[in-house]
Motif scaffolding. Sequence first.
Motif, PDB file in Angstrom:
ATOM      1  N   TYR A  13      24.210 -18.583  46.990  1.00  0.00           N
ATOM      2  CA  TYR A  13      25.183 -17.597  46.485  1.00  0.00           C
ATOM      3  C   TYR A  13      26.579 -18.092  46.826  1.00  0.00           C
ATOM      4  O   TYR A  13      26.832 -18.530  47.943  1.00  0.00           O
ATOM      5  CB  TYR A  13      24.950 -16.229  47.114  1.00  0.00           C
ATOM      6  N   GLN A  14      27.451 -18.016  45.835  1.00  0.00           N
ATOM      7  CA  GLN A  14      28.834 -18.427  46.067  1.00  0.00           C
ATOM      8  C   GLN A  14      29.760 -17.600  45.189  1.00  0.00           C
ATOM      9  O   GLN A  14      29.560 -17.491  43.975  1.00  0.00           O
ATOM     10  CB  GLN A  14      29.017 -19.912  45.752  1.00  0.00           C
ATOM     11  N   GLN A  15      30.768 -16.998  45.810  1.00  0.00           N
ATOM     12  CA  GLN A  15      31.776 -16.257  45.056  1.00  0.00           C
ATOM     13  C   GLN A  15      32.812 -17.270  44.560  1.00  0.00           C
ATOM     14  O   GLN A  15      33.883 -17.440  45.122  1.00  0.00           O
ATOM     15  CB  GLN A  15      32.411 -15.180  45.929  1.00  0.00           C
ATOM     16  N   TYR A  55      26.381  -7.796  47.476  1.00  0.00           N
ATOM     17  CA  TYR A  55      26.058  -9.188  47.777  1.00  0.00           C
ATOM     18  C   TYR A  55      26.815  -9.757  48.978  1.00  0.00           C
ATOM     19  O   TYR A  55      26.200 -10.341  49.886  1.00  0.00           O
ATOM     20  CB  TYR A  55      26.307 -10.068  46.554  1.00  0.00           C
ATOM     21  N   PRO A  56      28.150  -9.646  49.022  1.00  0.00           N
ATOM     22  CA  PRO A  56      28.863 -10.257  50.159  1.00  0.00           C
ATOM     23  C   PRO A  56      28.389  -9.747  51.511  1.00  0.00           C
ATOM     24  O   PRO A  56      28.339 -10.511  52.488  1.00  0.00           O
ATOM     25  CB  PRO A  56      30.332  -9.871  49.891  1.00  0.00           C
ATOM     26  N   PHE A  87      17.469 -16.787  46.576  1.00  0.00           N
ATOM     27  CA  PHE A  87      18.011 -15.596  47.223  1.00  0.00           C
ATOM     28  C   PHE A  87      16.876 -14.697  47.708  1.00  0.00           C
ATOM     29  O   PHE A  87      16.862 -14.264  48.867  1.00  0.00           O
ATOM     30  CB  PHE A  87      18.912 -14.836  46.246  1.00  0.00           C
ATOM     31  N   VAL A 101      24.963 -11.397  52.183  1.00  0.00           N
ATOM     32  CA  VAL A 101      25.195 -12.818  52.436  1.00  0.00           C
ATOM     33  C   VAL A 101      25.734 -13.040  53.843  1.00  0.00           C
ATOM     34  O   VAL A 101      25.273 -13.936  54.570  1.00  0.00           O
ATOM     35  CB  VAL A 101      26.161 -13.394  51.383  1.00  0.00           C
ATOM     36  N   HIS A 143      14.998 -16.296  50.611  1.00  0.00           N
ATOM     37  CA  HIS A 143      15.760 -16.210  51.857  1.00  0.00           C
ATOM     38  C   HIS A 143      15.611 -14.833  52.491  1.00  0.00           C
ATOM     39  O   HIS A 143      15.380 -14.722  53.711  1.00  0.00           O
ATOM     40  CB  HIS A 143      17.240 -16.502  51.568  1.00  0.00           C
ATOM     41  N   VAL A 202      24.383 -16.906  41.606  1.00  0.00           N
ATOM     42  CA  VAL A 202      23.283 -16.751  42.548  1.00  0.00           C
ATOM     43  C   VAL A 202      22.032 -17.386  41.978  1.00  0.00           C
ATOM     44  O   VAL A 202      21.752 -17.292  40.786  1.00  0.00           O
ATOM     45  CB  VAL A 202      23.036 -15.257  42.886  1.00  0.00           C
ATOM     46  N   THR A 224      23.008 -12.209  56.617  1.00  0.00           N
ATOM     47  CA  THR A 224      21.862 -13.123  56.711  1.00  0.00           C
ATOM     48  C   THR A 224      22.278 -14.588  56.744  1.00  0.00           C
ATOM     49  O   THR A 224      21.418 -15.470  56.727  1.00  0.00           O
ATOM     50  CB  THR A 224      20.900 -12.909  55.531  1.00  0.00           C
ATOM     51  N   GLN A 225      23.575 -14.831  56.763  1.00  0.00           N
ATOM     52  CA  GLN A 225      24.122 -16.199  56.837  1.00  0.00           C
ATOM     53  C   GLN A 225      23.571 -17.075  55.706  1.00  0.00           C
ATOM     54  O   GLN A 225      23.081 -18.182  55.918  1.00  0.00           O
ATOM     55  CB  GLN A 225      23.815 -16.817  58.207  1.00  0.00           C
ATOM     56  N   LEU A 226      23.690 -16.573  54.512  1.00  0.00           N
ATOM     57  CA  LEU A 226      23.196 -17.271  53.332  1.00  0.00           C
ATOM     58  C   LEU A 226      24.169 -18.369  52.926  1.00  0.00           C
ATOM     59  O   LEU A 226      25.384 -18.178  52.920  1.00  0.00           O
ATOM     60  CB  LEU A 226      23.044 -16.273  52.182  1.00  0.00           C
TER      61      LEU A 226
END
Length: 369
Positions: free
Chosen positions: A84-86, A70-71, A154, A74, A157, A149, A77-79
């Motif tokens: 999505y956030q950790q 995921y990171p 997601f 992310v 995007h 997420v 693709t500049q999400l």
Amino acid sequence: MRKQVTIIGSGIVGAVTAYYLSADPTLTVTMYDDGIGQATKNAAGIISPWLSKRRNQRWYRLAKAGAALYPQIVADTQLGVSVYQQCGTIVTRRTAADVEALYQLAQERRQAAPQIGTITKLSAQAVQDRIPLLTTADPGIFISGGARVDGERFAHHLLKYAEKRNLVRHKGKVRLGDQGQLLTPNGQQQYDTLILAVGAWLKPLLLPMKLVADVRPQKGQLIEFDLPQSWSDDVPVLMPEGERDFIPFTRSKLVVGATHENDQGYDLQVSSLVEKDLFASASQLDRDLQYSQISRVKVGTRAYTRDFAPFFGPLPDNPHILVASGLGSSGLTTGPMIGKLLADYVQTGQQTDWDQYQLPIETYLQPGD
């Protein structure tokens, strides 16, 4: 001449596969989906597989790999953090002994999965301090590597990103002929590689080819609240003992769920009884919630296998048709890695180390009448 890759299904697996393949200038990538009942579109998940008590080590390796992917996606693709956030995950237990056991398990798992991040024991008050929405809480542990997420946003995007490169999308229901012909609303379409990422709909899709997939549908419902208060982006998600997952998104959106309803087939009707049950679970954690604050109920259909494990790869007798299914309720965690592995196979023809993630695909596909 470009090779034609066609993907059926725009959920987590299809979207990630399309994202990777759309970067390949030697391919033309096409996608079909009618969007009905899709599990990804109706899911909001916690990406935090490391404390699972599942004994299936293949599943665990796949889930770890998916969470670690995921990171990278992310960042590439500049999400935004609204998708999505950790933010970290809090897992609670009712007794001090159970909290200690959970803490020791996390420390053990961290040795092979540093993505867990920092591990902190929390009192009940400390849990409430970290999630201001809570009016009651149990003690637990916090792991900083956990994330949340929004599955629908997601996938959307990634597909928009892929469309800017080399993806063409069509909305509509497709069928297969007895020899694997792709039958669309616009007639039969040719392909070099066909990827069936249709989740719980794989079984009926393969029946014309006289293949029976070990897949059953499971209904899942969740509720969303639109609340008057807001909170910071880094509020952790909560996996409480005995209650539904409690997922504060950015600003004022709270998600609670989801259910696991067997024997419902492909039913997509909202159940008022289930809605009330989800609200009751949320109210155990936040007694200030009002039923009128429920802004949305989502209903989707997950795919499960007999052993609760996902499977993916080419059909045993047709390497040009790839399938993926059986992701269950952890699809948002395992799906990204499955999508990447399928994309790698299309480009290289290799199934490098796939046996570390799944049993042979023949385990889940049997000849039919």
